[in-house]
Scaffold this active site. Sequence first.
Site, PDB file in Angstrom:
ATOM      1  N   GLU A 116      -9.635   3.936   1.483  1.00  0.00           N
ATOM      2  CA  GLU A 116      -9.047   4.128   0.150  1.00  0.00           C
ATOM      3  C   GLU A 116      -7.982   3.089  -0.181  1.00  0.00           C
ATOM      4  OE1 GLU A 116      -7.874   5.538   2.818  1.00  0.00           O
ATOM      5  OE2 GLU A 116      -5.782   4.997   2.525  1.00  0.00           O
ATOM      6  N   LYS A 154     -10.331  12.931   7.864  1.00  0.00           N
ATOM      7  CA  LYS A 154      -9.994  12.462   9.207  1.00  0.00           C
ATOM      8  C   LYS A 154      -9.943  13.647  10.156  1.00  0.00           C
ATOM      9  CE  LYS A 154      -6.876   8.684   7.782  1.00  0.00           C
ATOM     10  NZ  LYS A 154      -7.538   7.536   8.387  1.00  0.00           N
ATOM     11  N   ARG A 175      -7.774  -0.122   0.305  1.00  0.00           N
ATOM     12  CA  ARG A 175      -8.272  -1.347  -0.326  1.00  0.00           C
ATOM     13  C   ARG A 175      -8.645  -1.107  -1.783  1.00  0.00           C
ATOM     14  NH1 ARG A 175     -12.935  -1.727   4.081  1.00  0.00           N
ATOM     15  NH2 ARG A 175     -11.254  -0.740   5.245  1.00  0.00           N
ATOM     16  N   ASP A 226     -12.334   7.269   3.090  1.00  0.00           N
ATOM     17  CA  ASP A 226     -11.165   6.973   3.926  1.00  0.00           C
ATOM     18  C   ASP A 226     -10.801   5.487   3.872  1.00  0.00           C
ATOM     19  OD1 ASP A 226      -9.078   7.542   5.581  1.00  0.00           O
ATOM     20  OD2 ASP A 226     -10.272   7.764   7.412  1.00  0.00           O
ATOM     21  N   LYS A 266       0.865  -1.186   0.000  1.00  0.00           N
ATOM     22  CA  LYS A 266       0.000   0.000   0.000  1.00  0.00           C
ATOM     23  C   LYS A 266       0.897   1.230   0.000  1.00  0.00           C
ATOM     24  CE  LYS A 266      -3.426   2.603   2.733  1.00  0.00           C
ATOM     25  NZ  LYS A 266      -4.446   2.591   3.794  1.00  0.00           N
TER      26      LYS A 266
HETATM   27  N1  BES Z   1      -4.636   4.401   6.603  1.00  0.00           N
HETATM   28  C1  BES Z   1      -5.828   4.133   7.327  1.00  0.00           C
HETATM   29  C2  BES Z   1      -5.656   3.041   8.379  1.00  0.00           C
HETATM   30  C3  BES Z   1      -4.776   3.350   9.563  1.00  0.00           C
HETATM   31  C4  BES Z   1      -5.335   3.795  10.743  1.00  0.00           C
HETATM   32  C5  BES Z   1      -3.418   3.128   9.515  1.00  0.00           C
HETATM   33  C6  BES Z   1      -4.532   4.038  11.831  1.00  0.00           C
HETATM   34  C7  BES Z   1      -2.603   3.380  10.604  1.00  0.00           C
HETATM   35  C8  BES Z   1      -3.179   3.830  11.770  1.00  0.00           C
HETATM   36  C9  BES Z   1      -6.920   3.675   6.365  1.00  0.00           C
HETATM   37  O1  BES Z   1      -6.867   4.196   5.103  1.00  0.00           O
HETATM   38  C10 BES Z   1      -8.224   4.102   6.942  1.00  0.00           C
HETATM   39  O2  BES Z   1      -8.433   5.280   7.022  1.00  0.00           O
HETATM   40  N2  BES Z   1      -9.042   3.146   7.321  1.00  0.00           N
HETATM   41  C11 BES Z   1     -10.314   3.425   7.898  1.00  0.00           C
HETATM   42  C12 BES Z   1     -11.309   2.465   7.276  1.00  0.00           C
HETATM   43  C13 BES Z   1     -12.736   2.786   7.597  1.00  0.00           C
HETATM   44  C14 BES Z   1     -13.144   4.088   6.947  1.00  0.00           C
HETATM   45  C15 BES Z   1     -13.591   1.653   7.101  1.00  0.00           C
HETATM   46  C16 BES Z   1     -10.198   3.224   9.397  1.00  0.00           C
HETATM   47  O3  BES Z   1      -9.479   2.314   9.823  1.00  0.00           O
HETATM   48  O4  BES Z   1     -10.806   3.979  10.133  1.00  0.00           O
HETATM   49 MG    MG Z   2      -7.945   6.016   4.912  1.00  0.00          MG
HETATM   50 ZN    ZN Z   3      -5.031   4.743   4.413  1.00  0.00          ZN
END
Ligand code: BES
Ligand code: MG
Ligand code: ZN
Length: 474
Positions: free
Chosen positions: A326, A254, A328, A324, A242
């Site tokens: 993104e 965020k 995947r 967010d 990724k």
């Molecule tokens: N990059 C984040 C995941 C992440 C969170 C990495 C904390 C490192 C530390 C990912 O893109 C994300 O934002 N995921 C969301 C998914 C949700 C919207 C289904 C998440 O984990 O909140």
């Molecule tokens: Mg994200």
């Molecule tokens: Zn991310």
Amino acid sequence: MDFVCFSGSTLPDGVKGVLVLVREGEAPAFPGCPAFASALASAETLKGKPKDRALGLSPEGLWVAMAGVGGASSVEVMTSVAEGLRSLAAKGCESVAVVSSFMDRERSVSVAEGAVLGLYRFDRYKAKDPDERFKLPSRVHVMAGDHQAMAEGAVLGAAQNYARDLANEPGNVITPSELARRALELAERCGCEARVLDEVQMREMGMNAILAVGAGSANPPRLIHLVRRVDSPKAKVALVGKGLTFDSGGLNIKPGDSMRTMKGDKSGACTVLGAFLAACELDLPVELHVVVAAVENMPDGGSYRPDDIIRTYSGKTVEVVNTDAEGRLTLADALHYACSQGVDHVVDVATLTGACVVALGENTAGLFTPDDLLSSQLEVAFRSCGERVWRLPIDDEQLKEELKSPVADMTNCGSRYGGAITAALFLKEFVSDSVKWAHLDIAGVDAVKKTRGVLVEGASGFGVRPLVRWVKGL
Ligand code: BES
Ligand code: MG
Ligand code: ZN
């Protein structure tokens, strides 16, 4: 940093600091330097337990560190060397010696790994080191060390530091095109094939998920593909990382506190590039592909939106529920591309979900794969390198229901509960049945807040050495 071996009972000339590794139940002793024990008031209490540490100055002006290594497993040796040499470097020792009664080939690898990893610093943006006495030792003399094994350990440590250096760089420096440029530089250094697709080429190919995620950024996305080809390869492997150079969340922006550290959302990419570097330098007899979609997720008038329907590179359509989620989406196209390269194994590495951090904490990565053999191979590789992974289920039909969309083939996320698993279930839709596949969710383990063992505050380079070990064992 140079690694040289020495034998006999006298320290090599010029050594300013010595690290004595003590096994549990063994008396700390070094015949060549009778006075050194007196320098250590605490040496008496040092019993060789894995966390025992001591440091003192001998009457001759030699810094002496002692570190317990328990049963002297390679992980214990690596950890003790990292911490012991850090304490000597903090005293300004430029030439150091590592002394023990149990050095062999495998532990020689660990000594070099521990030294290279433990002494890592990311200080290129600091005018002045806050720790003025710190000196990076230029030479490490290892008693009874195996020269070739130490060279191998140094390569592995340096590859992990390469990943750390890249991941520690911020989003204003590492944009998608800059990540691509660095990858090309790496390919040239390794003498390998490389290909970078720009947004125009990706449009022609139908990589619309990558393009959608990158649409809000002034820095357009890139698809990076490096290949190491060898004669009669023992295996054909693709490592997919990724590569979100920054993840603001996009229109589902965020909150500020969660946006901090999102420069690290490219850590999966950094890990697979680091593993590629080591595989090339160690000349592993495998065909190895690295595939990274380098993308920045930003909010803007051109951004992709919630409710959008994207036709991915695979042809499957996805309804966007949350911008967010993104990673995947970018991985969907990258995994489909990787699977079309004629490989037998695909492993992806991604800072994919906050849910994985909730499930496992910040010291254990999530491992997902339908393949029991691949799972155990990876578990062994990670454990032997001192990195923690834990297998999570990927067969939950009930959770899969959450990805159903009324208007497209699937949505891009389910509810909060089991979020790391739904993300893995989403990825699985883009992997060919004919390849053995595993997904590593490294959210949370991609960086550390405090220096400990081989880890130094900042990016961890998690996964580099274990992936190389796994590839080597195929
Ligand atoms: N990059 C984040 C995941 C992440 C969170 C990495 C904390 C490192 C530390 C990912 O893109 C994300 O934002 N995921 C969301 C998914 C949700 C919207 C289904 C998440 O984990 O909140
Ligand atoms: Mg994200
Ligand atoms: Zn991310």
